[in-house]
Design a protein around this motif. Structure first.
Motif: not given
Length: 125
Positions: A1-12, A85-92, A113-118
């Protein structure tokens, strides 16, 4: 199984983002899929999980602000993040395991057992 994330970014702070995780490959009928995050210098923590039976569980820090959902027809997992919130800043990271979910406190990254790239989420104040 391959997992591919999208949708991250910068926000206030106070803004919203939606993360997506597309799953490719064979998906067993029983599964637990979830989102983890890792901030610089910190360990990877579970944010929200959803099971094939519809069970959901959230970290206390995101309850009432984040919503996990899935579109089975598209084999896609989502994380709607509001009131960021600023404390939500992370790689997901998106993760999956072919077993039922337990509570978020009972499952760690080692159970999956299966992970995306973040995908990076940055919340500025």
């Amino acid at each position: 199984v391959q997992l591919v994330e999208s949708g991250g970014g910068s926000v206030q702070a106070g803004g919203s983002l939606r993360l997506s995780c597309a799953a490719y490959g064979y998906i067993y009928s029983t599964y637990c899929m979830g989102w983890f995050r890792q901030a610089p210098g910190k360990g990877r923590e579970g944010v929200a999980f959803i099971g094939s039976d519809g069970y959901t569980t959230y970290a206390d820090s995101v309850k009432g602000r984040f919503t996990i959902s899935e579109d089975n027809a598209k084999n896609t997992l989502y994380l709607q993040m509001n009131s960021l919130k600023p404390e939500d800043t992370a790689t997901y990271y998106c993760a999956a395991v072919f077993r039922p979910c337990d509570t978020i406190a009972a499952m760690t990254q080692h159970d999956f057992g299966y992970w995306g790239q973040g995908t990076q989420v940055t919340v500025s104040s």
